[in-house]
Scaffold this motif. Structure first.
Motif, mmCIF file in Angstrom:
data_model
loop_
_atom_site.group_PDB
_atom_site.id
_atom_site.type_symbol
_atom_site.label_atom_id
_atom_site.label_comp_id
_atom_site.label_asym_id
_atom_site.label_seq_id
_atom_site.Cartn_x
_atom_site.Cartn_y
_atom_site.Cartn_z
ATOM 1 N N UNK A 37 2.128 -20.166 10.314
ATOM 2 C CA UNK A 37 1.680 -20.275 11.851
ATOM 3 C C UNK A 37 2.899 -19.668 12.785
ATOM 4 N N UNK A 38 2.568 -18.716 13.758
ATOM 5 C CA UNK A 38 3.536 -18.128 14.277
ATOM 6 C C UNK A 38 4.396 -17.134 13.989
ATOM 7 N N UNK A 39 4.435 -16.864 12.682
ATOM 8 C CA UNK A 39 5.188 -15.828 12.052
ATOM 9 C C UNK A 39 4.615 -14.500 12.299
ATOM 10 N N UNK A 40 5.409 -13.482 12.126
ATOM 11 C CA UNK A 40 5.018 -12.010 12.390
ATOM 12 C C UNK A 40 5.261 -11.098 11.204
ATOM 13 N N UNK A 41 4.319 -10.333 11.053
ATOM 14 C CA UNK A 41 4.525 -9.187 9.863
ATOM 15 C C UNK A 41 4.907 -7.796 10.719
ATOM 16 N N UNK A 42 5.734 -7.385 10.270
ATOM 17 C CA UNK A 42 6.372 -5.785 10.826
ATOM 18 C C UNK A 42 6.248 -5.123 9.631
ATOM 19 N N UNK A 43 5.575 -3.792 9.835
ATOM 20 C CA UNK A 43 5.608 -2.782 8.895
ATOM 21 C C UNK A 43 6.249 -1.748 9.473
ATOM 22 N N UNK A 44 7.259 -1.115 9.116
ATOM 23 C CA UNK A 44 7.963 0.183 9.670
ATOM 24 C C UNK A 44 7.892 1.040 8.505
ATOM 25 N N UNK A 45 7.137 2.271 8.893
ATOM 26 C CA UNK A 45 7.041 3.330 8.100
ATOM 27 C C UNK A 45 7.507 4.694 8.298
ATOM 28 N N UNK A 46 8.179 5.468 7.467
ATOM 29 C CA UNK A 46 8.686 6.853 7.851
ATOM 30 C C UNK A 46 7.993 7.569 6.771
ATOM 31 N N UNK A 47 7.376 8.792 7.495
ATOM 32 C CA UNK A 47 6.420 9.568 6.592
ATOM 33 C C UNK A 47 6.424 11.024 6.721
ATOM 34 N N UNK A 48 6.086 11.886 5.841
ATOM 35 C CA UNK A 48 5.972 13.127 6.074
ATOM 36 C C UNK A 48 4.443 13.712 5.593
ATOM 37 N N UNK A 49 3.736 14.771 6.234
ATOM 38 C CA UNK A 49 2.497 15.091 5.531
ATOM 39 C C UNK A 49 2.871 16.252 4.651
ATOM 40 N N UNK A 50 2.155 16.225 3.502
ATOM 41 C CA UNK A 50 2.256 17.027 2.150
ATOM 42 C C UNK A 50 1.611 18.353 2.642
ATOM 43 N N UNK A 51 0.528 18.132 3.431
ATOM 44 C CA UNK A 51 -0.240 19.468 3.631
ATOM 45 C C UNK A 51 -0.961 19.334 5.113
ATOM 46 N N UNK A 52 -0.182 19.449 6.047
ATOM 47 C CA UNK A 52 -0.518 19.252 7.469
ATOM 48 C C UNK A 52 -1.580 20.201 7.962
ATOM 49 N N UNK A 53 -1.455 21.422 7.347
ATOM 50 C CA UNK A 53 -2.471 22.599 7.559
ATOM 51 C C UNK A 53 -4.152 22.151 7.497
ATOM 52 N N UNK A 54 -4.078 21.387 6.190
ATOM 53 C CA UNK A 54 -5.330 21.043 5.523
ATOM 54 C C UNK A 54 -5.705 19.551 5.958
ATOM 55 N N UNK A 55 -5.020 18.946 5.879
ATOM 56 C CA UNK A 55 -4.941 17.312 6.001
ATOM 57 C C UNK A 55 -4.455 16.761 7.320
ATOM 58 N N UNK A 56 -5.328 17.016 8.607
ATOM 59 C CA UNK A 56 -4.784 16.835 9.746
ATOM 60 C C UNK A 56 -4.438 15.442 10.351
ATOM 61 N N UNK A 57 -4.987 14.454 9.439
ATOM 62 C CA UNK A 57 -5.054 13.054 10.241
ATOM 63 C C UNK A 57 -4.192 12.111 9.274
ATOM 64 N N UNK A 58 -3.538 11.127 9.770
ATOM 65 C CA UNK A 58 -2.995 10.032 8.661
ATOM 66 C C UNK A 58 -3.534 8.815 9.196
ATOM 67 N N UNK A 59 -3.597 7.651 8.198
ATOM 68 C CA UNK A 59 -3.788 6.540 8.569
ATOM 69 C C UNK A 59 -3.157 5.472 7.855
ATOM 70 N N UNK A 60 -2.364 4.537 8.641
ATOM 71 C CA UNK A 60 -1.399 3.617 7.836
ATOM 72 C C UNK A 60 -2.129 2.110 8.232
ATOM 73 N N UNK A 73 -2.488 2.214 12.245
ATOM 74 C CA UNK A 73 -1.650 3.168 13.138
ATOM 75 C C UNK A 73 -2.387 4.524 12.525
ATOM 76 N N UNK A 74 -3.028 5.404 13.324
ATOM 77 C CA UNK A 74 -3.688 6.574 12.956
ATOM 78 C C UNK A 74 -3.108 7.631 13.816
#
Length: 125
Positions: free
Chosen positions: A66-89, A105-106
């Motif tokens: 109760x009252x604790x906080x989850x934090x998710x910090x992500x560093x990423x890079x798209x492998x094929x941004x020309x064909x896969x335009x969106x990400x969702x974490x 986060x999208x």
């Protein structure tokens, strides 16, 4: 904005699970922060490039979350941004096998290094 997810303090164990979609290579750090403190209860690192499960059981007793906080910090890079335009974490909280809620986060894959930050506040029902 911080998402609040409610749980049953007398219920089964809590678990948080992370998903990475959109043909990205990602590494992350997961922190479970103590209530009203700078102390970390859990600190884990991982990535989405191996078969290891990106899920973690929160330390018991459940009521202590109760009252604790989850934090998710992500560093990423798209492998094929020309064909896969969106990400969702996604960070999703479960109690037993039941999903209690999630935060996402999208956005657009840029082809450059990108980052994401998700916070979830846990609150007893």
């Amino acid at each position: 904005m911080i998402k609040t997810i409610k749980f049953n303090p007398n219920g089964e164990d809590l678990k948080v699970s992370f998903k990475f979609e959109g043909l990205i290579v990602a590494s992350y750090s997961y922190t479970l922060w103590e209530t009203n403190s700078n102390n970390r209860v859990v600190y884990e690192k991982g990535n989405n490039q191996n078969p290891d499960d990106d899920s973690y059981v929160l330390p018991p007793p459940v009521a202590s979350c109760d009252g604790r906080m989850i934090q998710l910090r992500t560093e990423f890079k798209a492998l094929d941004p020309e064909n896969v335009k969106q990400y969702t974490i996604t960070a999703e909280v479960f109690q037993g096998d039941q999903s209690l809620g999630k935060d996402e986060d999208a956005g657009d894959n840029t082809g450059k290094s990108q980052s994401s930050l998700i916070y979830i506040l846990l609150s007893k029902q």
